[in-house]
Design a protein around this motif. Structure first.
Motif, PDB file in Angstrom:
ATOM      1  N   GLY A 169       1.124  -1.882   0.000  1.00  0.00           N
ATOM      2  CA  GLY A 169       0.246  -0.237   0.331  1.00  0.00           C
ATOM      3  C   GLY A 169       0.833   1.060   0.042  1.00  0.00           C
ATOM      4  O   GLY A 169       0.251   2.056   0.494  1.00  0.00           O
ATOM      5  N   GLY A 170       2.056   1.335  -0.240  1.00  0.00           N
ATOM      6  CA  GLY A 170       3.160   2.249  -0.308  1.00  0.00           C
ATOM      7  C   GLY A 170       3.889   3.044   0.894  1.00  0.00           C
ATOM      8  O   GLY A 170       4.627   3.177   0.790  1.00  0.00           O
ATOM      9  N   TRP A 171       3.197   2.171   2.255  1.00  0.00           N
ATOM     10  CA  TRP A 171       3.601   2.548   3.947  1.00  0.00           C
ATOM     11  C   TRP A 171       4.989   2.433   3.082  1.00  0.00           C
ATOM     12  O   TRP A 171       6.582   2.729   4.213  1.00  0.00           O
ATOM     13  CB  TRP A 171       3.166   2.523   4.187  1.00  0.00           C
ATOM     14  N   GLY A 172       4.988   0.716   3.436  1.00  0.00           N
ATOM     15  CA  GLY A 172       6.111   0.047   3.506  1.00  0.00           C
ATOM     16  C   GLY A 172       7.073   1.025   2.393  1.00  0.00           C
ATOM     17  O   GLY A 172       8.495   0.524   2.269  1.00  0.00           O
ATOM     18  N   ALA A 173       6.708   0.896   1.231  1.00  0.00           N
ATOM     19  CA  ALA A 173       8.165   1.280   0.188  1.00  0.00           C
ATOM     20  C   ALA A 173       8.417   2.110   0.148  1.00  0.00           C
ATOM     21  O   ALA A 173       9.392   2.926  -0.259  1.00  0.00           O
ATOM     22  CB  ALA A 173       7.154   1.131  -1.202  1.00  0.00           C
ATOM     23  N   PHE A 174       7.876   3.506   0.932  1.00  0.00           N
ATOM     24  CA  PHE A 174       8.705   4.387   1.659  1.00  0.00           C
ATOM     25  C   PHE A 174       9.632   4.221   2.724  1.00  0.00           C
ATOM     26  O   PHE A 174      10.259   5.017   1.952  1.00  0.00           O
ATOM     27  CB  PHE A 174       7.549   5.228   1.543  1.00  0.00           C
TER      28      PHE A 174
END
Length: 504
Positions: free
Chosen positions: A100-105
């Motif tokens: 959902g984007g949080w981890g990739a950030f």
């Protein structure tokens, strides 16, 4: 006067007589301190500049097969694929751990935060050449100084290049064995590929090493060539001629003066901003740097060369001289460690605590003393808050950005959304002068809008405000929502289409 091992026997015992634990116990403790200070900031979603997302994490995201924003730098081919390729692994791991984007950030920020620990280790080893007290003070200052801490978790080329230049500087200012020269050459080449504007500063260390003995250049160049071949291979793997990005970058920014479109500043801007950030401590810092000249003159020379070079470039951002800040802080810390010896009439541990405590108090005080730093800590927090709300919204199916400063989300939002994002930007020639009507026409493609609260009257009537947050321009922006689903229709207002028209 240089502090000797004999002057502080409790702090700097004979290296031969001490165990590994005795010698490096303090360093391990300082690394734990630095880690505890830096890594939590990876979860604090502020940003230094949109480049940390759109020049590094977004390209890495696209390498993994996802859709993403393509800025003008990538369309014109002025960026190297080296760093995005390195970031692809942490981005993939983060997305696997927390989709959902949080981890990739966050995971890439954790990685660069850990990489910044090399500054602390190098500061220790520079100080250890003098005495144990110098090692402790230098590493402590590098661990807690607010500028080094602030930039540590940000996925930018400047902190990463600095993290490899400092170990190379240490290797090149000591005993020049072949393996040390080879490693230093590789590290300097790596830094120059990541941030080629640091070449003049790197040259200070390389030329000094070769000046002593021209044969040193053989191992130095050999190490550099290994990295340059690797960088060229990465370019080829991405369908580009080796180092074509460098040629294009020089053409765009030096010949066509493209960078000046994003702002210009006078030659003294860096000195002025540093004096503002250091505020009332500026004189004390300069005194410590002056004292540190006897211990690490090359660090100061390289810092000055780096500032001078960047001062000749019209477009200026403080992060560009991050290398100089790190070099000067280490030099100042080495100089301040001399004051421990000046207080030798007191308990040596107490003297050391006083000097380290001074660094900590200065750092804590200056980290929020100026309006610049207070704004820096909060930059991007508002939009991150709004995007977090959208992530948790099960009805969210499409987003429009309306009348905000950038035609894209200046934070982790683009990675997080994974839904269509449209940009309605006032400077867009396709929408100029009729922005409200254009949004009304295309509203079927989105059911959420992020825009300034002051422009609520321009939005379609069926969009109502939900939560609001302060943006980086100190103006409130809100999420506006309508009920219903989204129609995935072709639109000329997709973010990348708008960026092409604006040449962003």
């Amino acid at each position: 006067m240089t502090t000797s091992a004999a002057a502080l026997p409790a702090i700097a015992p004979s290296v031969k007589a001490e165990s590994f634990a005795t010698r490096y116990g303090a360093l391990c403790a300082l690394l734990l301190l630095a880690t505890a200070v830096r890594l939590p900031l990876a979860f604090w979603p502020n940003i230094v500049h949109v480049d940390e997302l759109y020049q590094y994490l977004e390209p890495a995201w696209r390498l993994l097969g996802h859709q993403g924003v393509v800025t003008w730098e990538w369309r014109d081919g002025i960026r190297s694929w080296f760093l995005p390729t390195l970031f692809a692994g942490p981005v993939a791991l983060g997305d696997w751990l927390a989709p959902g984007g949080w981890g990739a950030f966050v995971v890439p920020r954790l990685v660069v935060g850990l990489a910044s620990l090399s500054i602390v280790v190098t500061a220790w080893h520079f100080g250890e050449r003098i005495s144990r007290s110098h090692a402790v003070v230098a590493a402590f200052a590098a661990a807690v100084w607010f500028e080094l801490v602030y930039y540590a978790p940000h996925t930018l080329s400047e902190p990463l290049a600095t993290a490899v230049i400092l170990p190379a500087a240490y290797l090149l200012t000591g005993e020049l064995a072949r393996h040390r020269l080879f490693i230093a050459g590789a590290l300097l080449a790596l830094a120059c590929v990541w941030r080629f504007q640091y070449v003049p500063a790197c040259a200070v260390f390389a030329l000094t090493a070769c000046w002593r003995d021209l044969r040193n250049a053989i191992a130095l160049v050999a190490g550099g060539c290994v990295v340059l071949v690797l960088s060229g291979a990465i370019d080829l793997a991405h369908g580009s001629a080796p180092f074509a990005w460098l040629v294009q970058n020089v053409q765009q920014n030096l010949l066509h003066d493209r960078a000046s479109e994003f702002g210009d500043a006078p030659a003294a801007a860096y000195v002025l901003q540093a004096s503002i950030l250091w505020s009332g401590a500026t004189l004390l810092m300069l005194l410590a740097v002056w004292r540190g000249w006897r211990h690490a003159p090359l660090l100061i020379v390289a810092a000055v060369v780096n500032v001078a070079f960047h001062s000749m470039i019209v477009h200026k951002e403080y992060r560009f001289i991050f290398l100089s800040i790190a070099l000067l802080i280490i030099a100042a810390a080495l100089g301040s460690a001399d004051w421990v010896q000046m207080m030798r009439g007191q308990n040596p541990w107490r003297s050391l605590a006083v000097v380290c405590g001074g660094w900590l108090l200065l750092s804590l005080g200056l980290s929020g003393a100026t309006l610049i730093m207070r704004d820096n800590w909060m930059r991007g927090i508002g939009v991150a808050q709004l995007m977090a709300e959208l992530e948790a919204d099960p009805e969210f199916c499409g987003l429009a950005l309306y009348g905000i400063n950038y035609p894209f989300v200046p934070g982790r939002g683009q990675l997080a959304a994974r839904r269509p994002i449209y940009s309605f930007y006032r400077d867009d020639p396709l929408a100029k002068g009729r922005l409200p009507a254009v949004v009304q026409t295309h509203q079927a493609g989105f059911n959420r809008i992020i825009g300034p609260a002051s422009l609520a009257s321009e939005l379609p009537a069926d969009f109502s405000p939900r939560s609001c947050a302060m943006m980086s321009d100190d103006k409130p922006a809100c999420v506006f929502a309508r009920r219903g689903a989204c129609d995935a229709l072709a639109s000329p207002f997709g973010t990348n289409d708008v960026l092409v028209r604006l040449n962003y």
